[in-house]
Design a protein around this motif. Structure first.
Motif, short mmCIF file in Angstrom:
data_model
loop_
_atom_site.label_atom_id
_atom_site.label_comp_id
_atom_site.label_asym_id
_atom_site.label_seq_id
_atom_site.Cartn_x
_atom_site.Cartn_y
_atom_site.Cartn_z
N ASP A 46 123.98 53.56 41.94
CA ASP A 46 124.45 54.43 40.86
C ASP A 46 123.56 55.65 40.65
OD1 ASP A 46 122.21 53.27 39.78
OD2 ASP A 46 123.22 52.39 38.05
N GLY A 47 122.61 55.88 41.57
CA GLY A 47 121.74 57.03 41.48
C GLY A 47 120.43 56.79 40.75
N GLN A 48 120.25 55.61 40.16
CA GLN A 48 119.03 55.30 39.44
C GLN A 48 117.85 55.22 40.41
OE1 GLN A 48 118.25 54.69 35.99
NE2 GLN A 48 116.21 54.82 36.92
N THR A 49 116.73 55.86 40.05
CA THR A 49 115.52 55.79 40.87
C THR A 49 114.84 54.44 40.66
OG1 THR A 49 115.17 58.17 40.81
CG2 THR A 49 113.25 56.80 41.28
N ILE A 50 114.52 53.78 41.75
CA ILE A 50 113.85 52.48 41.72
C ILE A 50 112.49 52.62 42.39
CG2 ILE A 50 113.95 50.04 42.36
CD1 ILE A 50 116.15 50.97 40.40
N GLU A 51 111.43 52.40 41.63
CA GLU A 51 110.09 52.46 42.20
C GLU A 51 109.72 51.12 42.83
OE1 GLU A 51 107.38 55.66 39.95
OE2 GLU A 51 107.73 53.84 38.76
N PHE A 52 108.88 51.18 43.84
CA PHE A 52 108.41 49.93 44.45
C PHE A 52 107.01 50.11 45.00
CE2 PHE A 52 110.78 52.17 47.77
CZ PHE A 52 110.01 52.04 48.92
N PHE A 53 106.25 49.01 44.96
CA PHE A 53 104.95 48.96 45.60
C PHE A 53 105.14 48.67 47.09
CE2 PHE A 53 103.54 47.70 41.26
CZ PHE A 53 102.55 48.65 41.08
N LEU A 54 104.37 49.37 47.91
CA LEU A 54 104.33 49.09 49.34
C LEU A 54 102.87 48.88 49.72
CD1 LEU A 54 105.49 48.98 52.24
CD2 LEU A 54 105.22 51.48 52.34
N LYS A 71 126.67 42.77 34.41
CA LYS A 71 126.01 43.85 35.14
C LYS A 71 124.95 43.34 36.10
CE LYS A 71 125.26 45.61 31.06
NZ LYS A 71 124.80 46.46 29.93
N ARG A 72 124.97 42.04 36.40
CA ARG A 72 123.94 41.45 37.26
C ARG A 72 123.91 42.09 38.65
NH1 ARG A 72 119.50 39.24 36.52
NH2 ARG A 72 120.50 38.33 34.69
N GLN A 73 125.04 42.53 39.15
CA GLN A 73 125.07 43.14 40.48
C GLN A 73 124.15 44.35 40.56
OE1 GLN A 73 126.50 41.94 43.29
NE2 GLN A 73 125.52 43.66 44.36
N THR A 74 123.91 45.00 39.43
CA THR A 74 123.01 46.16 39.40
C THR A 74 121.64 45.80 39.97
OG1 THR A 74 124.14 47.05 37.47
CG2 THR A 74 121.92 47.86 37.90
N SER A 75 121.14 44.64 39.60
CA SER A 75 119.82 44.19 40.08
C SER A 75 119.82 44.05 41.59
CB SER A 75 119.47 42.85 39.41
OG SER A 75 118.17 42.44 39.75
N TYR A 76 120.89 43.49 42.12
CA TYR A 76 120.98 43.30 43.58
C TYR A 76 121.17 44.63 44.30
CZ TYR A 76 121.73 38.65 41.70
OH TYR A 76 121.59 37.48 40.98
N ASP A 121 119.90 47.42 43.33
CA ASP A 121 118.57 48.03 43.34
C ASP A 121 117.75 47.48 44.50
OD1 ASP A 121 119.36 49.28 41.03
OD2 ASP A 121 118.03 48.16 39.70
N PHE A 122 117.79 46.17 44.67
CA PHE A 122 117.01 45.51 45.72
C PHE A 122 117.48 45.96 47.10
CE2 PHE A 122 115.45 41.85 48.18
CZ PHE A 122 114.18 41.69 47.65
N HIS A 123 118.80 45.97 47.30
CA HIS A 123 119.36 46.40 48.58
C HIS A 123 118.98 47.86 48.87
CE1 HIS A 123 121.45 42.69 48.49
NE2 HIS A 123 122.54 43.08 47.84
N ALA A 124 118.96 48.70 47.82
CA ALA A 124 118.64 50.12 48.01
C ALA A 124 117.22 50.28 48.54
CB ALA A 124 118.81 50.88 46.70
N VAL A 125 116.28 49.48 48.03
CA VAL A 125 114.91 49.54 48.53
C VAL A 125 114.87 49.10 49.99
CG1 VAL A 125 112.58 48.61 48.28
CG2 VAL A 125 113.90 49.25 46.25
#
Length: 665
Positions: free
Chosen positions: A398-406, A483-488, A490-494
């Protein structure tokens, strides 16, 4: 078992065992009057040693073992684990403690009174046989207690539905009831205030709505004038109880935003008007007070863990005649996360642990004036010079920016890097940087096994997906129920970002998670098998149409939705791993782990998931331990299981045949 017969297994087990022996687990240090206490676990003592030490001006004195949990279990023929918190020790001397002893990792505990000074159980002290128990000291001779013995009322989740005051020397069945829950409510929690004869009970209507009650010395209760929509994080001292808003609230004619921390006075005998709600810390854009754990309160202040993006600091709030004032106690450090381990209710001292993915844990005694006394400084247990920590971003569906540690090698091969993704994404829980042996936080990433992964050139990715608490109440609520699919997403987008950038590829990208994280891992592998090469699903939820009927599932309807409602059943079925497995799909390899004694989620989920995958011919390893409960993946108590996990991941994600490649930066 197939994984144990692998030539990789024994060397990995030996390496893990040696690491457990030399590095152990850095135990939280708790304050107990003039002493400190810890539950110290090592390879030699995997069940832990309960130890005390005098608190000196320059730090701690020598540690003295007062109870060997493993020896206690052997002596009594039971597989005991100790659920330890110094909140179980009673004022004013903190020498008498309530020990909650679990057998085989289950939720039921034996309750026993223990003398920290004498190092022995108190003769004819408080004691209960195995039960689901909620308990705290009310005064030196009284417990505020909930139990499930002898037909005591319970909730749908099997937890106590009644709080009683139990006097020393009397049968528990004669304890005086002070509060009764509706059986449809999941549970209640006790919140010690640090004052004998006064405590707070937090009654969960569900995991988003709470009612708090003050229990007084005469056994009367008073409902505290807090809004119902609160985060599940509370704390108290002699004067105030602290909570965090989960939604905007009208307080004193003003709208106070969600995520603000509020307080109610407890040190008044007046009417409810004198117990009005005060704003301790007003929520500010771009900052969130973490509600993952309970608020720690000293004699005159409350500690606040404040997040700004993926950086974390510790603030303290104190009240004076003009109101509450907030100041920073521990500033943020790149790649690290501080955590308030404990606070003293009769002084203004805190124990703060600092740790990072590549930074060994340290614990310090902090005063509100900023003075510091070192308590523990762990030596580095791995060579981190070849690794680096970055914060990167991905764009969700949905265009939301998701930050992640690498966390990855500074220099890597031209070929894609073997990479593990770990996450949770529910209940507002935040995952923060932590060294592999930094207690529960380090165990989230596999404990010592993650060092074995790093040593072989692997990378770790930890995304801040919605459903967690990194962005406050709104971030959590963005992935609740329908809205649980949103979490997944986000994960798939990373995952997609890592693959598209060439950092890794599908054959080398794996996922691991436990509990709701085990559900996340299972959804990743069943929903997007094109992205992932190996899945470790530990103690997972997996049958989302029947989760309320297993373990404590009925408590989580507010988070996931009620499958008895047709609309909720539709969205639950859409991602439920047990219901979305299909024939003819090229699924990644799965390792599903669980304990027979897991009565929190229940082993039925894992069994069904493995069975469905086997039915369609997917590559599956299934391991069910007889003991361990919901925390079965303990790298110190069960190194065999963890060595099998690492064998699985290395073989699936690192042993990928290809032409040799050269190094590049």
């Amino acid at each position: 078992m197939a994984l144990q017969s692998s030539p990789r297994f024994k060397p990995l087990l030996d390496e893990l065992t040696e690491l457990n022996r030399t590095a152990g687990q850095v135990a939280d240090i708790r304050l107990a009057g003039q002493h400190v206490v810890r539950l110290h676990k090592t390879a030699e003592y995997p069940k832990g040693l309960l130890q005390t030490a005098p608190l000196l001006r320059e730090g701690t004195g020598p540690w003295c073992t007062v109870l060997d949990i493993g020896e206690l279990g052997r002596r009594e023929g039971k597989d005991f684990d100790l659920e330890w918190t110094v909140a179980a020790c009673g004022l004013p001397a903190f020498t008498r403690c309530l020990l909650h002893l679990h057998e085989a990792g289950g939720d039921e505990t034996e309750l026993r009174e223990f003398d920290l000074v004498k190092g022995e159980f108190v003769p004819e002290g408080f004691s209960l046989p195995p039960s689901r128990t909620v308990g705290a000291w009310f005064d030196a001779d009284t417990l505020l207690l909930g139990h499930t013995l002898d037909g005591a009322p319970t909730t749908l989740t099997g937890w106590p539905a009644q709080a009683v005051l139990w006097q020393r020397g009397t049968p528990v069945r004669q304890a005086r009831p002070v509060l009764r829950l509706d059986s449809t409510h999941p549970l209640f929690m006790t919140v010690p205030t640090g004052v004998p004869g006064r405590a707070v009970v937090a009654q969960a209507l569900d995991y988003s709505n709470f009612v708090l009650h003050l229990v007084r010395a005469d056994g009367t209760t008073r409902k505290l004038p807090l809004p119902a929509k609160l985060r599940m994080s509370f704390g108290a001292n002699a004067t105030h109880v602290f909570a965090q808003l989960a939604a905007p609230a009208d307080l004193g004619g003003k709208t106070v935003p969600a995520d603000s921390v509020v307080a109610v006075r407890l040190d008044t005998d007046g009417d409810e008007d004198e117990m009005g709600v005060e704003v301790v810390c007003l929520a500010r854009p771009g900052e969130v007070v973490d509600s993952t754990s309970d608020f720690k309160a000293t004699r005159s202040a409350v500690a606040l863990l404040v997040r700004q993006g993926l950086s974390v600091r510790v603030d303290t709030a104190q009240r004076n005649v003009s109101g509450w004032h907030v100041q920073t106690l521990v500033p943020p450090q790149p790649g690290e996360a501080p955590r308030v381990v404990d606070a003293s209710p009769d002084t203004d001292r805190l124990v703060v642990m600092r740790s990072g993915f590549l930074v060994p844990p340290t614990q310090e005694l902090r005063d509100l004036d900023g003075s510091r006394v070192p308590l523990t400084v762990a030596a580095p247990a791995m060579d981190a010079s070849g690794l680096q920590v970055e914060v990167r971003q991905a764009s969700s569906r949905d265009g939301q920016t998701i930050e992640f540690f690498l966390i990855a090698p500074r220099q890597r091969m031209r070929r894609p890097t073997p990479t593990l993704m770990a996450g949770y994404g529910a209940f507002g829980v935040c995952w923060t940087p932590a060294y592999f042996n930094a207690g529960f936080e380090g165990a989230r990433y596999g404990g010592a096994t993650i060092k074995l992964w790093f040593d072989r050139g692997g990378a770790l990715v930890v995304p801040a997906i919605r459903g967690g608490g990194e962005g406050g109440a709104a971030w959590h609520q963005a992935a609740m129920r329908g809205k649980r699919q949103t979490s997944y997403d986000d994960f798939h987008a990373v995952a997609q970002t890592l693959i598209d950038s060439g950092f890794t590829d599908r054959r080398r990208l794996g996922v691991f998670g436990m509990s709701n994280g085990g559900l996340l891992a299972a959804v990743a592998g069943t929903q997007r098998p094109d992205l992932y090469g190996a899945i470790v699903s530990d103690v997972p939820l997996a049958d989302m149409l029947r989760f309320p009927e297993m373990g404590m599932g009925a408590a989580w309807i507010d988070e996931y939705g009620d499958p008895k409602e047709p609309e909720a059943a539709r969205w639950l079925r859409a991602y439920s791993p047990v219901h979305t497995v299909r024939s003819g799909v090229d699924y990644p390899a799965f390792l599903v782990t669980v304990a027979t004694t897991d009565d929190k989620v229940g082993p039925g989920h894992a069994r069904k998931l493995a069975h469905r995958l086997i039915d369609v011919g997917a590559p599956v390893y299934y391991l069910e331990s007889e003991a361990g409960g919901h925390g079965v993946s303990d790298p110190i108590q069960r190194p065999n299981l963890m060595a099998m996990r690492m064998t699985f991941l290395i073989e699936r994600l690192m042993d990928v045949a290809e032409a040799p490649a050269s190094l590049h930066s």
